[in-house]
Design an enzyme around this catalytic site. Structure first.
Site, PDB file in Angstrom:
ATOM      1  N   THR A  70       0.787  -1.239   0.000  1.00 59.91           N
ATOM      2  CA  THR A  70       0.000   0.000   0.000  1.00 59.91           C
ATOM      3  C   THR A  70       0.821   1.292   0.000  1.00 59.91           C
ATOM      4  O   THR A  70       0.666   2.133  -0.889  1.00 59.91           O
ATOM      5  CB  THR A  70      -0.950   0.009   1.209  1.00 59.91           C
ATOM      6  OG1 THR A  70      -1.819  -1.108   1.083  1.00 59.91           O
ATOM      7  CG2 THR A  70      -1.756   1.286   1.282  1.00 59.91           C
ATOM      8  N   ASN A  91       5.773  -1.323   3.679  1.00 58.40           N
ATOM      9  CA  ASN A  91       4.913  -0.786   4.741  1.00 58.40           C
ATOM     10  C   ASN A  91       5.635  -0.824   6.092  1.00 58.40           C
ATOM     11  O   ASN A  91       5.239  -0.138   7.030  1.00 58.40           O
ATOM     12  CB  ASN A  91       3.628  -1.606   4.861  1.00 58.40           C
ATOM     13  CG  ASN A  91       2.659  -1.325   3.722  1.00 58.40           C
ATOM     14  OD1 ASN A  91       2.901  -0.448   2.891  1.00 58.40           O
ATOM     15  ND2 ASN A  91       1.563  -2.065   3.689  1.00 58.40           N
ATOM     16  N   HIS A 335      -1.443  -9.202  -0.716  1.00 57.14           N
ATOM     17  CA  HIS A 335      -0.830  -8.619  -1.910  1.00 57.14           C
ATOM     18  C   HIS A 335       0.594  -8.306  -1.496  1.00 57.14           C
ATOM     19  O   HIS A 335       0.944  -8.468  -0.330  1.00 57.14           O
ATOM     20  CB  HIS A 335      -1.586  -7.344  -2.304  1.00 57.14           C
ATOM     21  CG  HIS A 335      -1.777  -6.417  -1.149  1.00 57.14           C
ATOM     22  ND1 HIS A 335      -0.852  -5.457  -0.791  1.00 57.14           N
ATOM     23  CD2 HIS A 335      -2.762  -6.343  -0.202  1.00 57.14           C
ATOM     24  CE1 HIS A 335      -1.271  -4.820   0.283  1.00 57.14           C
ATOM     25  NE2 HIS A 335      -2.423  -5.337   0.680  1.00 57.14           N
TER      26      HIS A 335
HETATM   27 ZN   LIG Z   1      -3.315  -1.180  -0.233  1.00 55.79          ZN
END
Ligand SMILES: [Zn+2]
Length: 452
Positions: A70, A91, A335
């Site tokens: 993200t 992240n 993901h």
């Molecule tokens: Zn994301």
């Protein structure tokens, strides 16, 4: 032929015109629905989003950047840079020199963000413009000492309605005017992790809710009179893949935890060895056939994921659908995997005066979005990894030609030229007058007696 020349000429003229012909700067709203996998569009119903696309453009696949997480991907969209260049490489990060940590919950230190300049900062440096953000990773951080003029501190508990109310209020009532704005929403990512993208029943419900939010967005823009002049991009950061309890990679079965520090875990683990790097690498290398193990210097060039101090000496990349764990057996639908996997790709849809209507395009890179946005806003882009040419077909002020069209035009031109050549030959044959055959005359002469 004449039509083709006219088309070429008009295209070149409008293409060269660019933004210079517009007196007012265009306004752009960039929206992200986190974890919106590209093929959700084919597999589920989105009446509101499809209406939006019908009047605008659709890019069916956006190839995002590795790792497909993200924070890194949202920062690539707004900087046009690969992760190794913008510095948000995961992240969860650790900087060995400063000993600083970065995580989803501890992301406010500008140190992490200052390796790049996001578009909202560049936009604000232009005279008489401001930026606004209803949550987008990095927008509540003073990057290069600048936040958007209007922003919200990140909180997942703030409703979509409140974010939408704020962003539309800022778009309407600010001085200097807001010309660039962002809007972020956590779904369908949160539910994708929870249920997995193949849980049709739950994902149908969640994606219908997302579509309803898109309906709300368009409705509000119309009611407030913003719809006709505002350019809106709806996109996402990454897709999602199905997980399985049978697809676990347990690092504890391969190596003692005391010999390394885990900076990030799955599906791309970042490993900082505490002992000899080669020794740690050799143990991990044979750990599981469904995990690629790379020394930093051997990370494939196609990932563009090497030249940054925040990338750790060893990274582990799980195969699609596999989860890296530490002695626990819970899989995670996730993901972050290889960015060549289509399950990792999001889509992009756009609507507004700068975009074509009813145009579909197969693929662009997520780093291409930045130079396109700079063009729309009339900003000089910072050096970036994107290619503006990849997005030209989406824009009304650009001359673009795709491969099928190019082949069609070449075949068309050849047909026209062949027909013309044939016509000329036929006409020439018809116009030519038959001349008397001179030898016959000679023969007549030959009939004459030699001596009269
Ligand atoms: Zn994301």
């Amino acid at each position: 032929m004449k039509l083709l020349v006219i088309l070429l000429f008009s295209g070149l003229i409008t293409g060269c015109g660019g933004n210079s012909s517009r007196s007012l700067p265009s306004k752009l709203l960039l929206v992200s629905f986190d974890g919106f996998r590209a093929d959700y569009l084919q597999n589920y119903e989105f009446p509101h989003l499809q209406n939006f696309i019908k009047e605008g453009v659709l890019v069916e696949h956006v190839k995002n950047v590795f790792i497909t997480k993200t924070f890194p991907n949202h920062y690539s969209i707004v900087t046009g840079l690969y992760e190794e260049s913008h510095g948000i490489v995961a992240n969860s990060m650790y900087d060995v020199i400063t000993k600083k940590h970065f995580s989803d919950f501890d992301d406010k230190d500008p140190f992490w963000w200052n390796e790049a300049v996001p578009i909202w900062v560049t936009n604000q440096l232009q005279e008489n413009r401001s930026s606004a953000a209803a949550m987008w990773p990095g927008t509540d951080v003073p990057i290069h000492n600048t936040t958007p003029s209007y922003f919200m501190n990140y909180s997942s508990s703030v409703s979509f309605e409140e974010r939408l109310n704020n962003i539309t209020m800022w778009l309407m009532n600010s001085n200097p005017p807001v010309t660039f704005a962002t809007l972020y929403w956590e779904e369908p990512d949160a539910s994708g992790h929870k249920y997995g993208p193949e849980d049709k029943e739950n994902m149908y419900r969640v994606l219908k809710e997302v579509d309803d939010l898109i309906g709300e967005l368009v409705h509000k823009l119309k009611v407030l009179g913003l719809w006709e002049n505002l350019n809106v991009i709806i996109t996402s950061d990454h897709g999602m893949t199905q997980c399985s309890k049978d697809k676990l990679i347990n690092l504890d079965l391969c190596i003692d935890r005391s010999s390394y520090t885990l900076v990030d875990l799955t599906p791309v683990a970042a490993v900082l060895p505490k002992i000899n790097t080669t020794e740690v690498y050799n143990k991990l290398k044979v750990c599981n056939p469904h995990m690629n193990v790379y020394l930093k210097e051997d990370i494939p060039a196609r990932f563009h994921y090497q030249h940054n101090d925040r990338i750790q000496p060893i990274i582990l990349v799980a195969d699609e659908g596999w989860t890296i764990v530490l002695n626990k057996s819970l899989p995670k639908c996730d993901h972050g995997y290889d960015n060549s996997l289509s399950s990792m790709h999001p889509f992009l849809a756009a609507h507004g005066p700068v975009f074509h209507k009813g145009y579909k395009h197969s693929t662009i890179n997520s780093v291409d979005i930045y130079p396109m946005m700079c063009h729309i806003l009339g900003l000089k882009p910072h050096p970036n990894n994107g290619t503006f040419g990849h997005t030209k077909c989406l824009l009304v002020d650009q001359w673009c030609i795709n491969l099928p069209e190019a082949i069609g035009i070449v075949i068309g031109v050849l047909l026209v030229l062949t027909t013309l050549t044939c016509l000329i030959i036929i006409m020439q044959n018809r116009l030519s007058v038959p001349r008397p055959f001179s030898r016959l005359q000679l023969q007549e002469d030959d009939d004459d007696p030699l001596i009269e």
